[in-house]
Motif scaffolding. Structure first.
Motif, short mmCIF file in Angstrom:
data_model
loop_
_atom_site.label_atom_id
_atom_site.label_comp_id
_atom_site.label_asym_id
_atom_site.label_seq_id
_atom_site.Cartn_x
_atom_site.Cartn_y
_atom_site.Cartn_z
N PRO A 21 -44.61 -37.11 50.26
CA PRO A 21 -45.53 -36.00 50.02
C PRO A 21 -46.68 -35.96 51.04
N ARG A 22 -47.28 -37.11 51.32
CA ARG A 22 -48.38 -37.18 52.29
C ARG A 22 -47.87 -36.84 53.70
N LEU A 23 -46.70 -37.35 54.04
CA LEU A 23 -46.10 -37.07 55.34
C LEU A 23 -45.90 -35.56 55.53
N GLY A 24 -45.44 -34.90 54.48
CA GLY A 24 -45.22 -33.46 54.55
C GLY A 24 -46.50 -32.70 54.85
N VAL A 25 -47.59 -33.09 54.20
CA VAL A 25 -48.88 -32.41 54.41
C VAL A 25 -49.38 -32.67 55.83
N ILE A 26 -49.27 -33.89 56.30
CA ILE A 26 -49.73 -34.21 57.67
C ILE A 26 -48.90 -33.44 58.69
N ARG A 27 -47.62 -33.29 58.43
CA ARG A 27 -46.78 -32.50 59.34
C ARG A 27 -47.20 -31.03 59.33
N ASP A 74 -47.53 -26.34 37.88
CA ASP A 74 -46.78 -27.23 38.76
C ASP A 74 -47.09 -26.92 40.23
N LEU A 75 -47.12 -25.65 40.58
CA LEU A 75 -47.42 -25.27 41.96
C LEU A 75 -48.89 -25.51 42.29
N ALA A 76 -49.76 -25.28 41.32
CA ALA A 76 -51.19 -25.53 41.52
C ALA A 76 -51.44 -27.00 41.79
N GLU A 77 -50.72 -27.87 41.10
CA GLU A 77 -50.88 -29.31 41.29
C GLU A 77 -50.45 -29.73 42.70
N THR A 78 -49.39 -29.14 43.21
CA THR A 78 -48.94 -29.41 44.58
C THR A 78 -50.03 -29.02 45.57
N GLU A 79 -50.63 -27.85 45.36
CA GLU A 79 -51.70 -27.38 46.25
C GLU A 79 -52.91 -28.30 46.18
N ARG A 80 -53.23 -28.77 44.97
CA ARG A 80 -54.37 -29.69 44.82
C ARG A 80 -54.14 -30.99 45.59
N PHE A 81 -52.90 -31.48 45.56
CA PHE A 81 -52.57 -32.68 46.31
C PHE A 81 -52.80 -32.44 47.81
N GLU A 82 -52.33 -31.28 48.30
CA GLU A 82 -52.52 -30.94 49.71
C GLU A 82 -54.00 -30.82 50.06
N ILE A 83 -54.79 -30.26 49.16
CA ILE A 83 -56.23 -30.16 49.37
C ILE A 83 -56.83 -31.55 49.55
N GLY A 84 -56.42 -32.49 48.70
CA GLY A 84 -56.93 -33.86 48.80
C GLY A 84 -56.62 -34.51 50.13
N VAL A 85 -55.40 -34.30 50.63
CA VAL A 85 -55.01 -34.88 51.92
C VAL A 85 -55.81 -34.23 53.05
N ILE A 86 -55.93 -32.91 53.02
CA ILE A 86 -56.66 -32.21 54.08
C ILE A 86 -58.13 -32.61 54.08
N GLU A 87 -58.75 -32.70 52.89
CA GLU A 87 -60.16 -33.07 52.80
C GLU A 87 -60.44 -34.45 53.37
N ALA A 88 -59.44 -35.34 53.34
CA ALA A 88 -59.63 -36.69 53.87
C ALA A 88 -59.92 -36.67 55.37
N TYR A 89 -59.53 -35.60 56.06
CA TYR A 89 -59.73 -35.51 57.50
C TYR A 89 -61.00 -34.76 57.87
N LEU A 90 -61.67 -34.18 56.89
CA LEU A 90 -62.90 -33.45 57.15
C LEU A 90 -64.09 -34.40 57.03
N PRO A 91 -65.19 -34.11 57.74
CA PRO A 91 -66.38 -34.95 57.59
C PRO A 91 -66.95 -34.84 56.18
N ALA A 92 -67.83 -35.76 55.83
CA ALA A 92 -68.44 -35.75 54.50
C ALA A 92 -69.15 -34.43 54.26
N GLN A 93 -68.99 -33.91 53.06
CA GLN A 93 -69.59 -32.62 52.71
C GLN A 93 -71.10 -32.77 52.52
N LEU A 94 -71.82 -31.70 52.86
CA LEU A 94 -73.26 -31.67 52.67
C LEU A 94 -73.57 -31.50 51.19
#
Length: 147
Positions: A21-27, A74-94
């Motif tokens: 799952p993580r590999l898919g989001v990074i790709r 089910d689809l919302a949960e998949t999107e939430r997982f992707e959000i978590g992976v993407i947020e890991a690459y963003l700087p800390a939020q203000l």
């Protein structure tokens, strides 16, 4: 280490560990970056890569709200997982105090007095808060101050 090289390293790590799952989001992230580079025929710098990530994050958040309203948890949960992976690459939020201070400083710096000056202020804030704040939220707060 640049963001692009970090993504490449994390992709290799996810491959080795079998984290599909993580590999898919990074790709997906790498594909979006590569697509923009090919379309614009440029090598994206750090700020532009952050812009791609922010756009992906916004798309995912919109999708979550649409899926939830349609009853597709089910689809919302998949999107939430992707959000978590993407947020890991963003700087800390203000936080709110930092964001408010940044908005006040930008208003003072540009001399903004009304809604007509919003474009100048938003341009400055986009540059300074790239990847560290939801620009929709920034825009709402700025409208309240200038309106």
């Amino acid at each position: 280490m640049t963001l692009k090289s970090r993504l490449t390293e994390d992709m290799k790590t996810a491959m080795r560990s079998g984290d599909k799952p993580r590999l898919g989001v990074i790709r997906l992230i790498n594909a979006a970056i590569k697509q923009r580079e090919v379309d614009e025929r440029v090598e994206l710098d750090e700020a532009q890569v952050l812009g791609v990530l922010e756009k992906m994050l916004k798309q995912r958040r919109d999708s979550v709200s649409q899926y939830e309203s349609a009853g597709r948890e089910d689809l919302a949960e998949t999107e939430r997982f992707e959000i978590g992976v993407i947020e890991a690459y963003l700087p800390a939020q203000l936080d709110e105090a930092e964001l408010t201070a940044m908005i006040d400083a930008a208003i003072a710096e540009t001399g903004a007095e009304s809604m007509r000056d919003m474009g100048k202020v938003m341009a400055l804030l986009k540059e300074r808060a790239a990847g560290r704040a939801d620009m929709g939220n920034v825009s709402k707060q700025l409208k309240q101050r200038l309106g």
